[in-house]
Structures are given as structure tokens and as C-alpha cells.
Scaffold this active site. Structure first.
Site, PDB file in Angstrom:
ATOM      1  N   ARG A 172       0.840  -1.182   0.000  1.00 19.73           N
ATOM      2  CA  ARG A 172       0.000   0.000   0.000  1.00 19.73           C
ATOM      3  C   ARG A 172       0.887   1.249   0.000  1.00 19.73           C
ATOM      4  O   ARG A 172       2.105   1.157   0.230  1.00 19.73           O
ATOM      5  CB  ARG A 172      -0.927  -0.002   1.222  1.00 19.73           C
ATOM      6  N   ARG A 265     -13.901   1.638  21.572  1.00 22.63           N
ATOM      7  CA  ARG A 265     -12.918   2.044  20.565  1.00 22.63           C
ATOM      8  C   ARG A 265     -13.561   2.891  19.475  1.00 22.63           C
ATOM      9  O   ARG A 265     -12.934   3.766  18.892  1.00 22.63           O
ATOM     10  CB  ARG A 265     -12.254   0.812  19.942  1.00 22.63           C
ATOM     11  N   ARG A 276     -16.355  -9.831  15.841  1.00 22.43           N
ATOM     12  CA  ARG A 276     -15.198  -9.926  16.733  1.00 22.43           C
ATOM     13  C   ARG A 276     -15.577 -10.648  18.030  1.00 22.43           C
ATOM     14  O   ARG A 276     -14.779 -11.414  18.574  1.00 22.43           O
ATOM     15  CB  ARG A 276     -14.645  -8.540  17.041  1.00 22.43           C
TER      16      ARG A 276
END
Length: 400
Positions: A172, A265, A276
Site C-alpha cells: 500500500r 474504541r 469480533r
């Protein structure tokens, strides 16, 4: 194979006695039980090659060769250490590329032979001294393992390091090869996985990711303890490897607390948070009930968990960070001979000086405390200072 392999293998076999080196040109032959291992490599070869002559079956075998193959030099010497491995000393090589081991019947070789259903040998590079145990840390997303690792690196900046992972995806913007990842072709990485060069790997969205043995060993070579932050499946693969490591699983105090942390978060959509949490439940079950991990830490209060982590790693009280030790090293001249006395390897060298005069000296390798081995490094070699002599071996006192 190189041009040096043109002569018949029988020429070498006739010179082998009691498993001790006899060489011709750029080839050596070492006999262990009913098998003779012929190692060859001329200047035009890409790496040292191995053939096996099986006396009982009266046939020649071309084995599958695992590990990083040593490049040919100005020739080499070979001597049997035990029934599992052969010591190779490359002539005219630099000190960090002189000592190699060919494993012919080690635990790793037997496992790979069974797995691949073919004859196998494996290379490993010889290194002085020993490395501290590496560290494998696993735990579900959001448990705080990244924070704990950062705390270790901040408090002990010269003690810990990270391996650089491999990937087959394209870089990237801003990513550097060898810094963020080792970027490689898929067919190359697939072959290296088959060759046993990876501790763990996984396919993610069509791309391969993995931790190579060499990447971990490079960190250890620098005198640091390598920290592997990997998932449970990766830890399972590493546990099955030859890596000498301590395995630690970080758990949340509860699933409710983990969900609270993930949502706090604010980086994931609802669907991703739920995914998750599902994955975390499976990982926690595997982490707590499997035999992969040596220790389980519950991260309820971060400072308490960090204190316990340091205790597990032997970092209580004042700690002096370990620096890379200076290596004696061996610059092996072409003119030398090799012999074995108990667990000592004696290298007798002759260096021309002042015209036709010659100065003889010996280098002694203590190989009594070898650790590790293929498919990474064989560590624990002790290289003694050069020993001058003017009479036979009986007149030289070997170091204890």
C-alpha cells in the site's frame, strides 16, 4: 549440480572411513550407518547439493532438502557429529557464514519425512551462544495485548523486537518492503511453506500472510527476544514447530467487559463488533482449554496484568538489557583439516607466511551444548581462541 559432480560417486565412497571426511574437489562424503551423504557445490552452483548413497539398498537417492541452503564457497569440509547431523565448514567464508549443519535423522527430519512421504534432509546455520526464549502472545481482539506489548517495548527498548511478516498482497502507499512486510509472490511463498520455512501462515481474502523462521531468527541474531502477536491457530502452528518459545494467552475478565472495550474504541461498525465477539468466544475457549499455552493472564486491571507479564518473562526488579554479544567468528582458510575429539571439533590450519615458511594453528569448537536446529539456527557453539602448536594433538590441551 555444478561441474564438480561429474566424477563418479564411487570415487568418494572409496575414501570414506568410519564416517570421517574424505574429499575430492568440491565434494565431500560422510558415512553414517549404511548411508553416505555426498555434499557438492562448485562455483557455478546456486547452493550446496546433497545426494545419498544407500549401501543396503545399493541405490542413489536425491532427497528433498529443507531449510536455507548454504551458498558454495571455495570448497568445504564435513564431519559427522552424531547419527543425526553432519557439521559443514565452508572454506574461505566469512565468520557469519562458515558453520552449517546438515540434519539427516533429527526429530524434525523424521517428522517431515513422514509428512512428505519422501527422503528428507535439512540445513541449519551454526551460531555461537544461545538466544533467550522467544515470546508468543495471543488473545482476542480488544483484550489489550497490543497495549501490553507496547509497554514492554517502551520499558525495555533494546530487549524486544518484532519479526517482519510475509504477505502476497501488493504494498500500500507508504509501505516499504522489509519494514512493514516482506512482499513476495504467491507461488514463491507457497513453495517456501512446503519447504518448511514458515512457522505459521494463513490465507486472508485470497492473500497469504505468515511468519517465516528466518524473520524470527534475525531478531534473535541481534540479541533480542522476538515477540509474536498471532492468533490461536498461528500459535498452534508455532507450538508444533522447533521454535523455543514461551506461549502466553491474554483473556478478558468477562465477555461483557470485552464487548464494552470493543464498543469504546468506536472504530468498528456493529456487524464487525458482533463478528469480533463471536471470534473472541471461540478463541477464549481454545486458549483456556487447549495445551498450546504455558500461561493465561486475565487483563482486568492493565497495570496488574503488565506486572504479571513481566514476572512470567523474568523481568522482576532491576533488569539489565542483553546486548548482542561480540562473536569470535571463524575466518576459515582453504588450507585446513578437521577432526573430532569427544564433543570438540579441532580445526587445524596452515597459513603461509614469509615465503615458504608456514605457521600452524588450531581453532576449537565446543559443540556439547547445541540447541535448536533445522529449520532455523543451530545455536550454542563455543569458539575458543586460536591455539598455536608445534607438536601433535597429544601436546595440545583442549579447553574444558
Amino acid at each position: 549440480m555444478g561441474k564438480a559432480s561429474a566424477f563418479l560417486i564411487d570415487d568418494l565412497l572409496n575414501g570414506v572411513q568410519n564416517g570421517v571426511l574424505k574429499s575430492k574437489g568440491c565434494e565431500t562424503a560422510t558415512t553414517i550407518r549404511d548411508r553416505t551423504y555426498v555434499i557438492s557445490g562448485g562455483d557455478d552452483a546456486l547452493a550446496l547439493e546433497v545426494q545419498i548413497f544407500d549401501k543396503a539398498a545399493n541405490k542413489r537417492i536425491i532427497p528433498t532438502v529443507l531449510g536455507t541452503k548454504p551458498m558454495p564457497g571455495k570448497g568445504h569440509s564435513a564431519i559427522q557429529l552424531d547419527e543425526n547431523k553432519i557439521l559443514i565448514l565452508k572454506k574461505g567464508s566469512t565468520s557469519d557464514d562458515c558453520i552449517w549443519f546438515l540434519e539427516v535423522d533429527s526429530t524434525y527430519v523424521r517428522e517431515q519425512k513422514k509428512k512428505l512421504d519422501t527422503e528428507v534432509v535439512a540445513w541449519s546455520k551454526g551460531m555461537e551462544g544461545n538466544a533467550d526464549m522467544q515470546i508468543v502472545i495471543s488473545g482476542p481482539s480488544g483484550v489489550g495485548k497490543g497495549t501490553l506489548i507496547s509497554m514492554l517495548k517502551d520499558e525495555f527498548p533494546s530487549m524486544f523486537g518484532f519479526s517482519v511478516s510475509h504477505t502476497t498482497r501488493a504494498p500500500r502507499i507508504g509501505e516499504e518492503d522489509g519494514v512493514h512486510y516482506h512482499f513476495t509472490d504467491k507461488n514463491v511463498m507457497e513453495q517456501e511453506i512446503k519447504d518448511g520455512k514458515f512457522l505459521e501462515f494463513a490465507s486472508v481474502h485470497g492473500n497469504l500472510y505468515g511468519t517465516s523462521i528466518e524473520a524470527v531468527e534475525v531478531v534473535a541474531d541481534a540479541g533480542k527476544r522476538c515477540i509474536l502477536d498471532i492468533d490461536v491457530q498461528g500459535a498452534r502452528s508455532v507450538r508444533a514447530s522447533a521454535l523455543d518459545a514461551i506461549f502466553i494467552f491474554i483473556c478478558p475478565p468477562s465477555m461483557e467487559e470485552l464487548e464494552k472495550r470493543l464498543r469504546a474504541r468506536g472504530t468498528d461498525a456493529e456487524e464487525q463488533v458482533l463478528k469480533r465477539l463471536r471470534n473472541a468466544k471461540t478463541e477464549i475457549q481454545q486458549g483456556e482449554k487447549s495445551d498450546i499455552f504455558d500461561h493465561i493472564l486475565y487483563n482486568d486491571k492493565l497495570e496488574d496484568c503488565y506486572k504479571k507479564l513481566k514476572e512470567l518473562l523474568g523481568l522482576k526488579g532491576n533488569v539489565t538489557t542483553k546486548q548482542k554479544s561480540a562473536s569470535h567468528g571463524i575466518d576459515l582458510p582453504v588450507d585446513h583439516s578437521v577432526s573430532k575429539i569427544n564433543d570438540k571439533i579441532v580445526i587445524t590450519c596452515g597459513t603461509p607466511e614469509h615465503g615458504n615458511e608456514s605457521k600452524n594453528f588450531r581453532i576449537v569448537l565446543n559443540v556439547s551444548a547445541l540447541k535448536g536446529g533445522a529449520p532455523g539456527r543451530t545455536r550454542g557453539i563455543e569458539v575458543y581462541d586460536v591455539i598455536s602448536f608445534s607438536d601433535g594433538l597429544n601436546g595440545m590441551k583442549l579447553p574444558n
